[in-house]
Design an enzyme around this catalytic site. Structure first.
Site, PDB file in Angstrom:
ATOM      1  N   HIS A 159       3.996  -2.158  12.643  1.00 33.58           N
ATOM      2  CA  HIS A 159       4.327  -2.022  11.225  1.00 33.58           C
ATOM      3  C   HIS A 159       3.258  -2.707  10.391  1.00 33.58           C
ATOM      4  O   HIS A 159       2.760  -3.772  10.747  1.00 33.58           O
ATOM      5  CB  HIS A 159       5.719  -2.586  10.893  1.00 33.58           C
ATOM      6  CG  HIS A 159       5.974  -3.963  11.406  1.00 33.58           C
ATOM      7  ND1 HIS A 159       6.228  -4.233  12.726  1.00 33.58           N
ATOM      8  CD2 HIS A 159       5.996  -5.168  10.776  1.00 33.58           C
ATOM      9  CE1 HIS A 159       6.415  -5.530  12.892  1.00 33.58           C
ATOM     10  NE2 HIS A 159       6.272  -6.120  11.728  1.00 33.58           N
TER      11      HIS A 159
ATOM     12  N   HIS B 110       2.600  -4.479   6.929  1.00 37.40           N
ATOM     13  CA  HIS B 110       3.235  -5.114   5.756  1.00 37.40           C
ATOM     14  C   HIS B 110       2.372  -4.809   4.535  1.00 37.40           C
ATOM     15  O   HIS B 110       1.172  -5.131   4.527  1.00 37.40           O
ATOM     16  CB  HIS B 110       3.274  -6.639   5.905  1.00 37.40           C
ATOM     17  CG  HIS B 110       4.151  -7.173   6.985  1.00 37.40           C
ATOM     18  ND1 HIS B 110       5.427  -7.642   6.738  1.00 37.40           N
ATOM     19  CD2 HIS B 110       3.937  -7.354   8.309  1.00 37.40           C
ATOM     20  CE1 HIS B 110       5.952  -8.095   7.871  1.00 37.40           C
ATOM     21  NE2 HIS B 110       5.071  -7.927   8.837  1.00 37.40           N
TER      22      HIS B 110
END
Ligand code: AMP
Length: 129
Positions: free
Chosen positions: A93, A95
């Site tokens: 992921h 950010h």
């Protein structure tokens, strides 16, 4: 066992969705550093960013760029910071964090937002795509 992000992708766990296509999803971080803190996640469950195939890696950055543009259009900030960590959730992921100050990039610095505020914010960001 499926990661918490796979459970979000499969609709087993709710999220405040920002964007989705056939390969990626973006949703608000549940414990944001700053208003608009968003995670961009590939639907394929791979642990580490640099283990993604070259095409998936480049497409994740392209997807993240589109999300960052929508964040910039929605949230007054100096710029969008980008970080990749993955120590808590072993599913790639990115950010994206609207920042004004270095402390906004510190994961020790958190803000509190209730669910209604998160839902309203996600709707505003979606409108700015
Ligand atoms: P890290 O794996 O260290 O990059 O951090 C994982 C991030 O995922 C943290 O910022 C968490 O707040 C966030 N997170 C964990 N569970 C959820 C969830 N269910 N929905 C949204 N964000 C989450």
């Amino acid at each position: 066992m499926a990661s918490i992000f796979t459970k979000i992708i499969e609709g087993e766990i709710p999220c405040h969705k920002i964007a989705e296509d056939h390969k990626f999803i973006a949703f608000l971080d549940i414990n944001p550093n700053a208003k608009g803190h968003t995670l961009c996640v590939p639907k394929d469950e791979v642990d580490k960013l640099f283990d993604l195939g070259e095409q998936d890696y480049l497409q994740l950055l392209q997807f993240s760029r589109n999300v960052a543009k929508a964040l910039e259009r929605t949230i007054p900030c100096n710029r969008i910071g980008l970080s990749v960590i993955g120590l808590e959730v072993p599913h790639v992921h990115v950010h994206l964090i609207p920042i004004n100050d270095m402390k906004d990039m510190s994961f020790q610095h958190k803000i509190s937002m209730d669910q209604d505020e998160m839902a309203d914010l996600a709707e505003d960001i979606r409108k700015n795509f």
